[in-house]
Design a protein around this motif. Structure first.
Motif, PDB file in Angstrom:
ATOM      1  N   ASP A 129       0.819  -1.273   0.152  1.00  0.00           N
ATOM      2  CA  ASP A 129      -0.065   0.016  -0.131  1.00  0.00           C
ATOM      3  C   ASP A 129       0.804   1.209  -0.033  1.00  0.00           C
ATOM      4  O   ASP A 129       1.349   1.540   1.093  1.00  0.00           O
ATOM      5  N   ARG A 130       1.217   1.865  -1.192  1.00  0.00           N
ATOM      6  CA  ARG A 130       1.916   2.864  -1.146  1.00  0.00           C
ATOM      7  C   ARG A 130       1.389   4.105  -0.567  1.00  0.00           C
ATOM      8  O   ARG A 130       2.535   5.009  -0.091  1.00  0.00           O
ATOM      9  N   ALA A 131       0.464   4.419  -0.702  1.00  0.00           N
ATOM     10  CA  ALA A 131      -0.324   5.556  -0.006  1.00  0.00           C
ATOM     11  C   ALA A 131       0.048   5.651   1.407  1.00  0.00           C
ATOM     12  O   ALA A 131       0.633   6.700   1.875  1.00  0.00           O
ATOM     13  N   ALA A 132      -0.233   4.575   2.027  1.00  0.00           N
ATOM     14  CA  ALA A 132      -0.045   4.320   3.463  1.00  0.00           C
ATOM     15  C   ALA A 132       1.251   4.134   3.950  1.00  0.00           C
ATOM     16  O   ALA A 132       1.710   4.118   5.143  1.00  0.00           O
ATOM     17  N   GLY A 133       2.137   3.585   2.921  1.00  0.00           N
ATOM     18  CA  GLY A 133       3.611   3.188   3.281  1.00  0.00           C
ATOM     19  C   GLY A 133       3.515   1.762   4.219  1.00  0.00           C
ATOM     20  O   GLY A 133       4.350   1.655   5.054  1.00  0.00           O
TER      21      GLY A 133
END
Length: 366
Positions: A88-92
């Motif tokens: 999940d790139r947005a949340a890291g």
């Protein structure tokens, strides 16, 4: 598949685990690999270490990226073949999901994208292991070391059936000593003493595992001798060999994680009696449960920096001759701890670029 292309993206966690492990000396930094994939489908034979290594610079960061507490770290029975690990790139963060058919599209996460949750049915039966279980299987239940206080009171074989020199399966063995209510025992022979490289004090003895015996008849009143039958014999056993109660099967599946407090250890021995070890071999270190290690702890391996003479100048500093200078310790691999005693722990060598030597440093990850 899109790759993770932002070099240097980091996740910093000041509190790693709930309930005691958050007192790390400093916050740990986890870094995703520049070419980390968007997702990974879990297949049979995968390990937590292997999966995390696809996404992270340091596989021991796995628990931190999931934001797991101590109980989840000890019971990672929630990742199974067929599930999907998503980045999940947005949340890291890494998240666990599943492939869906016509609602979300193949290869895309469905409506539920949750952090790992405990799976109750068939608990742990098919769960992904932390490291390749076949490598350490023989070392999980057999005695690897015997601590000094165990030797003093351990029952011992004092005679054999019909004075046989060695015992085999189904032979009788006559044992003297306090059984403490036990009926199933492992037979071992003490080996060489294990000395702490720092103090030179003996903190244990290698144990040569010989087999197992079962109690046939406890000593009768007026007698001190118990009768046992050999249940299995890996090697020849006989008079003088000692008994330890068979331990409960240890938990095999902890998530890789840093020790709960700073650990500074040394490699004490290489299993098998040699001085060097490589990938997937087993070594002991001179720290154990009393020092903050538990199953799944990961230590970084370093070669001790050598002390050399600085010969670059015509004269030494201040005219005092050639000064002695210690070179930096060089980090070259990791150690996954899978069995822990009070003062000693055994670990599996992971990701090494050079041979491991007796005396090398093993410390908490930086």
């Amino acid at each position: 598949m899109e790759n993770f292309s932002t070099v240097g993206t980091r996740l910093v966690f000041a509190a790693l685990f709930a309930g005691g492990a958050a007192n790390q000396a400093a916050a740990a930094t986890c870094e995703f690999l520049p070419n980390a994939p968007d997702q990974h489908e879990v297949v049979k034979g995968d390990t937590l270490w292997g999966i995390s290594g696809k996404f992270l610079e340091h596989p021991w960061c796995w628990g931190q990226v999931w934001g797991m507490n101590r109980e989840e770290i000890r019971n990672p029975h929630w990742i199974y073949p067929g599930q999907i690990v998503y980045l999940d790139r947005a949340a890291g963060r890494l998240r666990l999901g599943r492939l869906v058919g016509d609602s979300g599209g193949a290869g895309q996460p469905g409506d539920t994208r949750l952090s790992p949750q405990l799976r109750v049915e068939g608990l742990g039966k098919d769960a992904v292991a932390s490291i390749p279980s076949g490598v350490i299987e023989p070392f999980l239940s057999q005695p690897l070391i015997v601590e000094p206080d165990e030797l003093n009171g351990a029952p011992r074989i004092i005679a054999t059936q019909e004075n046989h020199l060695f015992l085999g399966k189904d032979d009788k063995a006559y044992v003297r000593g306090d059984l403490q209510g036990g009926t199933s025992f492992q037979v071992f022979r003490p080996g060489k003493p294990l000395k702490d490289p720092d103090t030179e004090k003996v903190i244990g003895y290698e144990a040569f595992y010989l087999g197992t015996v079962m109690l046939r008849a406890e000593a009768k009143p007026g007698s001190e001798v118990h009768t046992f039958v050999v249940a299995s014999a890996n090697q020849e056993m006989g008079s003088g060999d000692q008994l330890l109660q068979a331990p409960p099967t240890p938990m095999r599946n902890y998530v890789p994680h840093p020790p709960e407090r700073q650990v500074n250890a040394r490699v004490m021995s290489v299993y098998g009696g040699v001085n060097y070890a490589g990938q997937s071999q087993i070594v002991s270190v001179n720290r154990g449960s009393l020092d903050g290690l538990d199953i799944g702890s990961v230590l970084q391996l370093y070669h001790n920096g050598k002390t050399v003479s600085d010969t670059t100048g015509a004269k030494g500093w201040h005219g005092m001759g050639k000064p002695e200078v210690k070179l930096p310790d060089e980090q070259y691999g990791s150690l996954f701890v899978f069995r822990v005693f009070k003062h000693i722990a055994y670990g599996l060598i992971m990701q090494v670029t050079e041979p491991v030597q007796v005396g090398d440093v093993a410390t908490s990850p930086e």
